[in-house]
Design an enzyme around this catalytic site. Structure first.
Site, PDB file in Angstrom:
ATOM      1  N   SER A 183       5.262  -3.268 -52.704  1.00 40.44           N
ATOM      2  CA  SER A 183       4.550  -3.240 -53.974  1.00 40.44           C
ATOM      3  C   SER A 183       5.060  -2.094 -54.834  1.00 40.44           C
ATOM      4  CB  SER A 183       3.049  -3.051 -53.707  1.00 40.44           C
ATOM      5  OG  SER A 183       2.330  -3.103 -54.911  1.00 40.44           O
ATOM      6  N   ASN A 219      -1.839   2.689 -44.262  1.00 39.57           N
ATOM      7  CA  ASN A 219      -2.250   3.278 -45.531  1.00 39.57           C
ATOM      8  C   ASN A 219      -3.245   4.422 -45.362  1.00 39.57           C
ATOM      9  OD1 ASN A 219      -3.277   0.544 -44.809  1.00 39.57           O
ATOM     10  ND2 ASN A 219      -4.958   1.125 -46.166  1.00 39.57           N
ATOM     11  N   CYS A 266     -16.773   1.924 -49.032  1.00 33.46           N
ATOM     12  CA  CYS A 266     -17.988   1.418 -49.650  1.00 33.46           C
ATOM     13  C   CYS A 266     -17.984  -0.096 -49.571  1.00 33.46           C
ATOM     14  CB  CYS A 266     -18.036   1.811 -51.122  1.00 33.46           C
ATOM     15  SG  CYS A 266     -18.666   3.447 -51.398  1.00 33.46           S
ATOM     16  N   ALA A 324       1.592  -6.492 -53.149  1.00 32.07           N
ATOM     17  CA  ALA A 324       1.665  -6.663 -51.704  1.00 32.07           C
ATOM     18  C   ALA A 324       0.541  -7.547 -51.165  1.00 32.07           C
ATOM     19  CB  ALA A 324       1.641  -5.308 -51.008  1.00 32.07           C
ATOM     20  N   THR A 325      -0.586  -7.590 -51.838  1.00 44.73           N
ATOM     21  CA  THR A 325      -1.650  -8.498 -51.400  1.00 44.73           C
ATOM     22  C   THR A 325      -1.130  -9.928 -51.422  1.00 44.73           C
ATOM     23  OG1 THR A 325      -3.394  -7.023 -52.185  1.00 44.73           O
ATOM     24  CG2 THR A 325      -3.973  -9.342 -51.921  1.00 44.73           C
ATOM     25  N   THR A 382       5.902 -17.762 -64.502  1.00 45.55           N
ATOM     26  CA  THR A 382       6.838 -16.995 -65.327  1.00 45.55           C
ATOM     27  C   THR A 382       6.911 -15.560 -64.824  1.00 45.55           C
ATOM     28  OG1 THR A 382       6.346 -18.376 -67.219  1.00 45.55           O
ATOM     29  CG2 THR A 382       7.274 -16.200 -67.688  1.00 45.55           C
ATOM     30  N   HIS A 396       3.623  -0.348 -57.274  1.00 44.35           N
ATOM     31  CA  HIS A 396       2.766   0.770 -57.704  1.00 44.35           C
ATOM     32  C   HIS A 396       2.519   1.821 -56.625  1.00 44.35           C
ATOM     33  CE1 HIS A 396      -1.392  -0.047 -56.049  1.00 44.35           C
ATOM     34  NE2 HIS A 396      -0.873  -1.254 -55.876  1.00 44.35           N
TER      35      HIS A 396
HETATM   36  C1  LIG Z   1      -1.719  -0.985 -51.368  1.00 42.44           C
HETATM   37  C2  LIG Z   1      -1.437  -1.772 -50.144  1.00 42.44           C
HETATM   38  C3  LIG Z   1      -1.480  -3.177 -50.156  1.00 42.44           C
HETATM   39  C4  LIG Z   1      -1.881  -3.950 -51.381  1.00 42.44           C
HETATM   40  O1  LIG Z   1      -0.908  -3.844 -52.378  1.00 42.44           O
HETATM   41  P1  LIG Z   1      -1.208  -4.365 -53.868  1.00 42.44           P
HETATM   42  O2  LIG Z   1       0.124  -4.389 -54.504  1.00 42.44           O
HETATM   43  O3  LIG Z   1      -2.131  -3.328 -54.455  1.00 42.44           O
HETATM   44  O4  LIG Z   1      -1.825  -5.704 -53.764  1.00 42.44           O
HETATM   45  C5  LIG Z   1      -1.168  -3.843 -49.001  1.00 42.44           C
HETATM   46  N1  LIG Z   1      -0.837  -3.184 -47.879  1.00 42.44           N
HETATM   47  C6  LIG Z   1      -0.783  -1.849 -47.816  1.00 42.44           C
HETATM   48  C7  LIG Z   1      -0.398  -1.170 -46.546  1.00 42.44           C
HETATM   49  C8  LIG Z   1      -1.083  -1.089 -48.952  1.00 42.44           C
HETATM   50  O5  LIG Z   1      -1.050   0.233 -48.883  1.00 42.44           O
END
Ligand SMILES: *Cc1c(COP(=O)(O)O)cnc(C)c1O
Length: 406
Positions: A203, A155, A330, A75-76, A244, A205
């Protein structure tokens, strides 16, 4: 002897990969190892077929066409591609972005990058519940606005923004609408047409898939969204994102998306029941605790609570048998209070004294009860050690005290 692992209540940070997802991925590391871009043999065809199946699985979760899904590394990257890609493509014709101060850093830092290059960015404030209104968005849009970016669910707090209403405002003003739906994807219903979403980040994960794979939904019709690619190369993914494809990861994302989407109603009910039980126990067993964020508009597995007169870091250390996050981030030099909680009007002390507990698919009622027991024990103990707490017990109004400057 096996050492008991901490209870995992940090599902907003990442989730374990569901064993069924691992199972689906395995063949694509070994037998079916082909490059999805290889058009000349069956290894490539098998990989491509798996990638297209996953594309349909991910598209179905948000009621999109599979052709509108672009694979990314997470998602980044999706947020970077959406925000920088739209603004760079439109160039001088539209150089204004509207977003919200409680967005994820991947959105905020993409906006800051554009600001340094001359784009104007409006950062909307939120109310005490963490919400932004469609009217705020409408008031911020100008005839130079290229993009509005508002996350679906936060988040840190799980607060769900009124996305359909904001989407309607954007469509009426003919401004593109992006949402970072990473926390909400496959957890609450999403319909990109009904909500007038033009770009959407997700994303794997965060929803029981593997790390390092994500997607960006890019609308193809009414209107057709055009992007300036941020990674150049072989022109993969319709030119949006070269490189890829991570075939096992993509297969995992597709499987995870389908599993979560199919189980959404059941999982929501179960998680909400557990979360409400945890919240109710904490509220009834501890004084001076406050739930952060809208009580109604919140993801089912999120609980963000402030424990007044206790340092979040001390509580976090005391709760070493629980994996969770505090309301402090942090940074290199210091412990900064959460900018999300600060934006909702919490003072530094309360922001520092907050914990984020996020439940997930494998969280059990027994774990929740153990966490509530631990919290009651340590909140009581830490407060007994606190001079502030003693003053509160003696009926002294802390706001009336003139603290010595330091
Ligand atoms: C975790 C998160 C991201 C980043 O996702 P990644 O796949 O870890 O780069 C972006 N936005 C929100 C709201 C998230 O919770």
């Amino acid at each position: 002897m096996t050492v008991a692992r901490p209870i995992y209540l940090d599902h907003a940070a990442t989730t374990p990969v569901d064993p069924r997802v691992v199972e689906a991925m395995l063949p694509y590391f070994t037998d079916a190892f082909g490059n999805a871009a290889s058009r000349t043999h069956s290894y490539g065809w098998a990989a491509e077929e798996a990638v297209e199946r996953a594309r349909a699985q991910v598209a179905r979760v948000i009621a999109a066409d599979p052709k509108e899904i672009t694979w990314t590394s997470g998602a980044t990257e999706s947020n970077n591609l959406a925000i920088k890609g739209v603004v760079e493509y439109l160039a001088e014709s539209a150089d204004h972005v509207v977003t919200v101060i409680t967005e994820h850093k991947a959105v905020l830092d993409s906006c800051k990058y554009l600001e340094r290059r001359g784009t104007k960015v409006t950062y909307l404030p939120v109310d005490r519940e963490g919400l932004v209104t469609p009217q705020q968005v409408a008031d911020a849009i100008t005839d130079k606005t290229a993009l509005v970016s508002v996350m679906l669910a936060n988040n840190e707090t799980g607060v769900i923004q009124p996305l359909a209403e904001i989407g309607a405002v954007c469509r009426a003003r003919k401004v593109l609408f992006h949402t970072d739906a990473t926390q909400a994807f496959a957890k609450i219903p999403i319909d990109v047409d009904a909500m007038n979403i033009d770009l959407l980040s997700a994303s794997a994960h965060k929803t029981y898939g593997p790390k390092g794979v994500g997607a960006l939904y890019v609308r193809r019709r009414k209107p057709r969204v055009r992007l300036a690619p941020q990674i150049h190369g072989g022109g993969h993914e319709r030119g949006n994102r070269s490189g890829t494809l991570n075939v096992p990861g993509i297969v995992g994302f597709g499987t995870a998306a389908e599993l979560a989407h199919t189980a959404m109603a059941d999982e929501t009910a179960r998680l909400r029941g557990l979360r409400d039980h945890l919240r109710d126990r904490i509220l009834s067993e501890n004084e001076h605790v406050f739930v952060n964020g809208s009580p109604q508009r919140v993801l089912p597995g999120h609980l963000n609570i402030s424990f007044a007169y206790i340092e979040g870091e001390s509580l976090l250390m005391a709760l070493k048998d629980v994996a969770l996050s505090s309301g402090s981030a942090c940074t290199s030099a210091s412990l900064e209070p959460s900018y999300v909680l600060r934006a909702m009007g919490l003072n530094d002390e309360l922001a520092h004294s907050s914990l984020r507990m996020t439940l997930g698919r494998f969280t059990t009622r027994d774990e929740i009860d153990r966490v509530a027991d631990l919290l009651r024990r340590h909140v009581t103990r830490l407060r007994e050690m606190s001079p502030l707490w003693e003053m509160v017990q003696d009926g002294i109004d802390l706001n009336s005290i003139q603290w010595a400057a330091h």
